[in-house]
Write an enzyme that holds these catalytic residues in place. Structure first.
Site, PDB file in Angstrom:
ATOM      1  N   LYS A   1       0.890  -1.171   0.000  1.00 48.18           N
ATOM      2  CA  LYS A   1       0.000   0.000   0.000  1.00 48.18           C
ATOM      3  C   LYS A   1       0.922   1.213   0.000  1.00 48.18           C
ATOM      4  O   LYS A   1       1.494   1.571   1.025  1.00 48.18           O
ATOM      5  CB  LYS A   1      -0.880  -0.011   1.249  1.00 48.18           C
ATOM      6  CG  LYS A   1      -2.206   0.734   1.129  1.00 48.18           C
ATOM      7  CD  LYS A   1      -2.090   2.213   0.791  1.00 48.18           C
ATOM      8  CE  LYS A   1      -1.715   3.053   1.993  1.00 48.18           C
ATOM      9  NZ  LYS A   1      -1.460   4.486   1.615  1.00 48.18           N
TER      10      LYS A   1
ATOM     11  N   GLY B   1      -4.397   3.617  -2.082  1.00 49.62           N
ATOM     12  CA  GLY B   1      -5.511   4.030  -1.229  1.00 49.62           C
ATOM     13  C   GLY B   1      -5.073   4.885  -0.061  1.00 49.62           C
ATOM     14  O   GLY B   1      -3.879   5.140   0.130  1.00 49.62           O
TER      15      GLY B   1
ATOM     16  N   GLY C   1      -4.372   5.950   3.821  1.00 49.67           N
ATOM     17  CA  GLY C   1      -3.802   5.246   4.965  1.00 49.67           C
ATOM     18  C   GLY C   1      -4.841   4.714   5.937  1.00 49.67           C
ATOM     19  O   GLY C   1      -4.866   3.508   6.235  1.00 49.67           O
ATOM     20  N   PRO C   2      -5.735   5.581   6.422  1.00 46.46           N
ATOM     21  CA  PRO C   2      -6.691   5.107   7.428  1.00 46.46           C
ATOM     22  C   PRO C   2      -7.716   4.112   6.892  1.00 46.46           C
ATOM     23  O   PRO C   2      -8.426   3.502   7.668  1.00 46.46           O
ATOM     24  CB  PRO C   2      -7.395   6.408   7.887  1.00 46.46           C
ATOM     25  CG  PRO C   2      -6.473   7.507   7.484  1.00 46.46           C
ATOM     26  CD  PRO C   2      -5.779   7.037   6.246  1.00 46.46           C
TER      27      PRO C   2
ATOM     28  N   GLY D   1      -4.627   1.281   4.204  1.00 49.42           N
ATOM     29  CA  GLY D   1      -3.467   0.953   5.051  1.00 49.42           C
ATOM     30  C   GLY D   1      -3.901   0.221   6.302  1.00 49.42           C
ATOM     31  O   GLY D   1      -3.348  -0.823   6.656  1.00 49.42           O
TER      32      GLY D   1
ATOM     33  N   GLU E   1       9.935   1.490  10.469  1.00 53.19           N
ATOM     34  CA  GLU E   1      10.991   2.458  10.142  1.00 53.19           C
ATOM     35  C   GLU E   1      10.368   3.824  10.339  1.00 53.19           C
ATOM     36  O   GLU E   1       9.543   4.246   9.528  1.00 53.19           O
ATOM     37  CB  GLU E   1      11.433   2.312   8.682  1.00 53.19           C
ATOM     38  CG  GLU E   1      12.173   1.056   8.361  1.00 53.19           C
ATOM     39  CD  GLU E   1      13.559   1.010   8.957  1.00 53.19           C
ATOM     40  OE1 GLU E   1      14.100   2.073   9.341  1.00 53.19           O
ATOM     41  OE2 GLU E   1      14.104  -0.100   9.054  1.00 53.19           O
TER      42      GLU E   1
ATOM     43  N   CYS F   1      14.367  10.747   6.406  1.00 51.55           N
ATOM     44  CA  CYS F   1      14.261  10.429   7.840  1.00 51.55           C
ATOM     45  C   CYS F   1      15.630  10.394   8.501  1.00 51.55           C
ATOM     46  O   CYS F   1      15.759  10.696   9.679  1.00 51.55           O
ATOM     47  CB  CYS F   1      13.518   9.119   8.037  1.00 51.55           C
ATOM     48  SG  CYS F   1      14.065   7.813   6.945  1.00 51.55           S
TER      49      CYS F   1
ATOM     50  N   GLU G   1      11.037  16.083  14.501  1.00 50.52           N
ATOM     51  CA  GLU G   1      11.381  15.882  13.095  1.00 50.52           C
ATOM     52  C   GLU G   1      10.608  16.891  12.256  1.00 50.52           C
ATOM     53  O   GLU G   1       9.376  16.901  12.260  1.00 50.52           O
ATOM     54  CB  GLU G   1      11.024  14.457  12.681  1.00 50.52           C
ATOM     55  CG  GLU G   1      11.453  14.143  11.275  1.00 50.52           C
ATOM     56  CD  GLU G   1      11.203  12.689  10.893  1.00 50.52           C
ATOM     57  OE1 GLU G   1      10.072  12.214  11.085  1.00 50.52           O
ATOM     58  OE2 GLU G   1      12.133  12.043  10.380  1.00 50.52           O
TER      59      GLU G   1
HETATM   60  P1  NAD Z   1       2.295   8.723   7.457  1.00 53.28           P
HETATM   61  O1  NAD Z   1       2.914   7.908   8.537  1.00 53.28           O
HETATM   62  O2  NAD Z   1       0.967   9.323   7.698  1.00 53.28           O
HETATM   63  O3  NAD Z   1       2.161   7.831   6.123  1.00 53.28           O
HETATM   64  C1  NAD Z   1       3.004   6.753   5.781  1.00 53.28           C
HETATM   65  C2  NAD Z   1       2.167   5.623   5.182  1.00 53.28           C
HETATM   66  O4  NAD Z   1       1.238   5.162   6.157  1.00 53.28           O
HETATM   67  C3  NAD Z   1       1.317   6.053   3.978  1.00 53.28           C
HETATM   68  O5  NAD Z   1       1.252   5.003   3.052  1.00 53.28           O
HETATM   69  C4  NAD Z   1      -0.047   6.278   4.601  1.00 53.28           C
HETATM   70  O6  NAD Z   1      -1.086   6.129   3.694  1.00 53.28           O
HETATM   71  C5  NAD Z   1      -0.082   5.190   5.649  1.00 53.28           C
HETATM   72  N1  NAD Z   1      -1.006   5.418   6.748  1.00 53.28           N
HETATM   73  C6  NAD Z   1      -1.432   6.615   7.256  1.00 53.28           C
HETATM   74  N2  NAD Z   1      -2.322   6.396   8.253  1.00 53.28           N
HETATM   75  C7  NAD Z   1      -2.466   5.073   8.376  1.00 53.28           C
HETATM   76  C8  NAD Z   1      -3.228   4.229   9.246  1.00 53.28           C
HETATM   77  N3  NAD Z   1      -4.049   4.736  10.174  1.00 53.28           N
HETATM   78  N4  NAD Z   1      -3.128   2.885   9.111  1.00 53.28           N
HETATM   79  C9  NAD Z   1      -2.318   2.357   8.184  1.00 53.28           C
HETATM   80  N5  NAD Z   1      -1.565   3.095   7.331  1.00 53.28           N
HETATM   81  C10 NAD Z   1      -1.633   4.431   7.425  1.00 53.28           C
HETATM   82  O7  NAD Z   1       3.321   9.777   7.045  1.00 53.28           O
HETATM   83  P2  NAD Z   1       3.012  11.133   6.223  1.00 53.28           P
HETATM   84  O8  NAD Z   1       1.750  11.777   6.625  1.00 53.28           O
HETATM   85  O9  NAD Z   1       3.168  10.802   4.821  1.00 53.28           O
HETATM   86  O10 NAD Z   1       4.190  12.028   6.759  1.00 53.28           O
HETATM   87  C11 NAD Z   1       4.070  12.628   8.044  1.00 53.28           C
HETATM   88  C12 NAD Z   1       5.401  12.617   8.756  1.00 53.28           C
HETATM   89  O11 NAD Z   1       5.936  11.282   8.819  1.00 53.28           O
HETATM   90  C13 NAD Z   1       6.493  13.368   8.057  1.00 53.28           C
HETATM   91  O12 NAD Z   1       6.444  14.716   8.267  1.00 53.28           O
HETATM   92  C14 NAD Z   1       7.721  12.737   8.643  1.00 53.28           C
HETATM   93  O13 NAD Z   1       8.006  13.296   9.886  1.00 53.28           O
HETATM   94  C15 NAD Z   1       7.324  11.328   8.836  1.00 53.28           C
HETATM   95  N6  NAD Z   1       7.828  10.468   7.782  1.00 53.28           N
HETATM   96  C16 NAD Z   1       8.890   9.668   8.051  1.00 53.28           C
HETATM   97  C17 NAD Z   1       9.366   8.840   7.061  1.00 53.28           C
HETATM   98  C18 NAD Z   1      10.504   7.939   7.298  1.00 53.28           C
HETATM   99  O14 NAD Z   1      11.070   7.426   6.357  1.00 53.28           O
HETATM  100  N7  NAD Z   1      10.889   7.669   8.526  1.00 53.28           N
HETATM  101  C19 NAD Z   1       8.811   8.853   5.815  1.00 53.28           C
HETATM  102  C20 NAD Z   1       7.710   9.688   5.559  1.00 53.28           C
HETATM  103  C21 NAD Z   1       7.235  10.455   6.561  1.00 53.28           C
END
Ligand code: NAD
Length: 462
Positions: free
Chosen positions: A170, A201, A203-204, A207, A245, A279, A369
C-alpha cells in the site's frame, strides 16, 4: 491528466471495488497530473487472498530461481530508469538529477543486492545436533511513505521475495504513480501471479485494512512515528510480526579536529537533499564553541547557494508544517541565518533552504522531526556535552561524525545511540543494515539483516 484504473492483484490490473479516487498533484506547480483508485477493504482483502494463495508455491521455489526473478526485476528497473525518474519528479517534486541518481538508481542496486543474497544465503544451517531452516514468514503487508517512494517499496519487496514471502504493498497517497510503474516492472520480470500485489488508497482505509488483516503475517511500515505506534499496537494485539521504520533527528557531530568547511558543506547538502524529506537527514549540526561562528557563516553561505534548486516539499500540508516549525524556531529564540518562512516561489509547495543558529538542545526545532529543508546549528562545550546533545532526543536513526583522524571519529560514534553513523563523510552502503535505535523504529532493512526480517526459523533435532 491521466485517470489510472485498477489495482495490481493476482498478476493483472483488475478494476477497483469502489469508485473513490486519489488526485496526484505535482508539488512544483500544484497541477493535478493523474488520479488513481482509492482502495477499499474489499480490494485489500482480494490482494491478501491472492498473496496467500501464491505463498506455498513461491516459498517452495528454489532460492536460485527466486534470485533469477530478482535479477530480472533489477534489469527491468534499470531499463526503465528514465521513466521512473521522470515519474518521481512529477509526483514528489525532486529535481530530475536527484530522481535519476537516487530515486531511480538506488532501487536498482537494492534489487540487485537481493538477487545475490537470495542465491548465496544459507537458508539451512547445522547447529550442534540440529538442522535449522530459515523459512519465509508468510504474507507481508507493506505500507510505505512518499519521501523515497520507490526505494521504500523495493527495500521491502526485494528481501520479501528473496525470502520466499508474498506481499501486498500500500504506497503513500502522494506518490502512487511510481508504485504502479513498479507493479508493471514486477510483471515484466516474470514474478508469478499473486506473489506481489499493489493496492493504492488512503492510509486510514486501505493501510489500516492491510495492517488489521488476519491473513497478513508481517506488517512492514515506514512513515511517521504516530502511525507507526498505531500499527505496532494493532500488530502486537494480533500477535503478528511488525517492522517499523520511523522518524529521526540525527546529529552531525563536527569534532574540533575536523576539516570544518568540508564537514559543514557536506552536512548542509545532506539536509537540503530531497528538500529535507529524509528520515536519516543530519538536521542537527553540533559544533564546538570555538569554531561555532565560523561554522554558522559557512552553513548560511552553503544554504543560500541552493535557492529553489532543491525542489518543493511534497504537499501543502508538509509546507505548512515546515513553515510552522520555522516560525516556532524564531519564537523560541533561535536566529535565522539563511532562508526563513517566506516561499521562494508563489505557486507550488516551496520552502526556502533555512539555517538556524543559536539553537539550544531543548528547543522544538532541535527535538522534533521537521521533514523539510531546515538545519539547526548547535554549540557544544566539550565531547561529553556533544554526546549528551547528540543522544538527547527520542530518536536514533542515523548520524555523522567528523574528526581529523578516523579513529577519533569512530571512538565518538561508538558512544552514539543510533543505528547508522557516517564517518568523515562515508558513502551510503546498500548492504549495511538500516534502522533505528529508540523511537526511530523496530527492525532493520537492507542487506542480509534486512532479509532476516522476512524469515523465521524451524529447528530439527537429530
Ligand atoms: P504517514 O505515517 O501518515 O504515512 C506513511 C504511510 O502510512 C502512507 O502510506 C499512509 O497512507 C499510511 N497510513 C497513514 N495512516 C495510516 C493508518 N491509520 N493505518 C495504516 N496506514 C496508514 O506519514 P506522512 O503523513 O506521509 O508524513 C508525516 C510525517 O511522517 C512526516 O512529516 C515525517 O516526519 C514522517 N515520515 C517519516 C518517514 C521515514 O522514512 N521515517 C517517511 C515519511 C514520513
Amino acid at each position: 491528466m491521466k485517470a489510472h484504473d485498477g489495482m495490481y492483484i493476482d498478476g493483472t490490473w483488475r478494476p477497483a471495488a469502489g469508485t473513490g479516487v486519489i488526485e496526484v498533484v505535482n508539488p512544483a506547480d500544484e497541477e493535478v497530473i493523474a488520479t488513481v483508485p482509492a482502495g477499499t477493504v474489499e480490494d485489500v482483502d482480494a490482494a491478501v487472498r491472492a498473496a496467500r494463495a501464491a505463498l506455498p508455491a513461491w516459498a517452495a521455489t528454489p532460492p536460485a530461481e527466486r534470485a533469477a526473478r530478482l535479477t530480472a526485476l533489477r534489469d527491468v528497473l534499470l531499463a526503465r530508469q528514465d521513466e521512473i525518474a521522470r515519474t518521481v519528479t512529477a509526483e514528489l517534486g525532486s529535481p530530475l538529477k536527484l530522481s535519476q541518481a537516487v530515486h531511480a538508481g538506488v532501487p536498482v542496486a537494492v534489487a540487485g543486492s537481493y538477487a545475490e543474497l537470495a542465491a548465496g544465503y544459507a537458508f539451512e544451517e547445522r547447529v550442534g545436533n540440529s538442522t535449522v531452516l530459515h523459512e519465509p514468514v508468510g504474507v507481508v503487508g507493506a505500507i510505505t511513505p512518499w519521501n523515497y517512494p520507490l526505494h521504500q517499496i523495493v527495500a521491502k519487496t526485494a528481501p520479501a521475495l528473496a525470502a520466499g514471502c508474498t506481499l501486498v504493498v500500500k504506497p503513500a497517497e502522494d506518490t502512487p504513480l511510481v508504485a504502479r510503474l513498479f507493479a508493471d516492472a514486477v510483471h515484466e520480470a516474470g514474478i508469478p501471479a499473486g506473489v506481489f500485489n499493489l493496492v493504492t488508497g488512503l492510509g486510514p482505509v486501505a493501510g489500516q485494512a492491510l495492517a488489521e488483516h488476519p491473513d497478513v503475517d508481517l506488517v512492514s511500515f515506514t512513515g511517521s512515528t504516530a502511525v507507526g505506534r498505531r500499527i505496532g499496537a494493532i500488530a502486537t494485539g494480533m500477535v503478528k510480526r511488525v517492522a517499523l521504520e520511523l522518524g529521526g533527528k540525527s546529529a552531525n557531530v563536527i569534532l574540533p579536529s575536523a576539516d570544518l568547511a568540508r564537514a559543514v558543506n557536506v552536512g548542509v547538502a545532506n539536509v537540503m537533499s530531497n528538500s529535507g524529506q529524509t528520515c536519516s537527514a543530519w538536521t542537527r549540526m553540533l559544533v564546538h564553541r570555538d569554531r561555532y561562528d565560523e561554522a554558522v557563516e559557512l552553513a548560511a553561505a552553503a544554504a543560500d547557494k541552493y535557492g529553489d534548486r532543491i525542489g518543493p516539499v511534497v504537499n501543502a500540508r508538509q509546507r505548512d508544517r515546515v513553515r510552522g516549525y520555522i516560525e516556532k524556531g524564531t519564537a523560541e529564540g533561535a536566529r535565522i541565518v539563511a532562508g526563513g518562512p517566506d516561499a521562494p516561489r508563489e505557486k507550488g509547495y516551496w520552502v526556502s533552504p533555512t539555517v538556524f543558529a543559536d539553537v539550544t538542545p531543548e528547543m522544538t526545532i532541535a527535538q522534533e522531526e521537521i521533514f523539510g529543508p531546515v538545519l539547526s546549528v548547535l554549540r557544544y562545550d566539550d565531547e561529553d556535552d556533544a554526546l549528551r546533545i547528540a543522544n538527547g532526543t527520542v530518536y536514533g536513526l542515523a548520524g555523522a561524525v567528523w574528526a581529523g583522524d578516523e579513529a577519533e571519529a569512530v571512538a565518538f560514534a561508538r558512544r552514539m545511540d543510533t543505528g547508522q553513523v557516517d564517518i568523515n563523510g562515508g558513502r551510503f552502503n546498500p548492504l549495511a543494515p538500516f534502522g533505528g535505535y529508540k523511537q526511530s523504529g523496530v527492525g532493520r532493512e537492507l542487506g542480509a539483516h534486512g532479509l532476516a526480517e522476512y524469515l523465521q526459523t524451524k529447528s530439527f533435532q537429530f
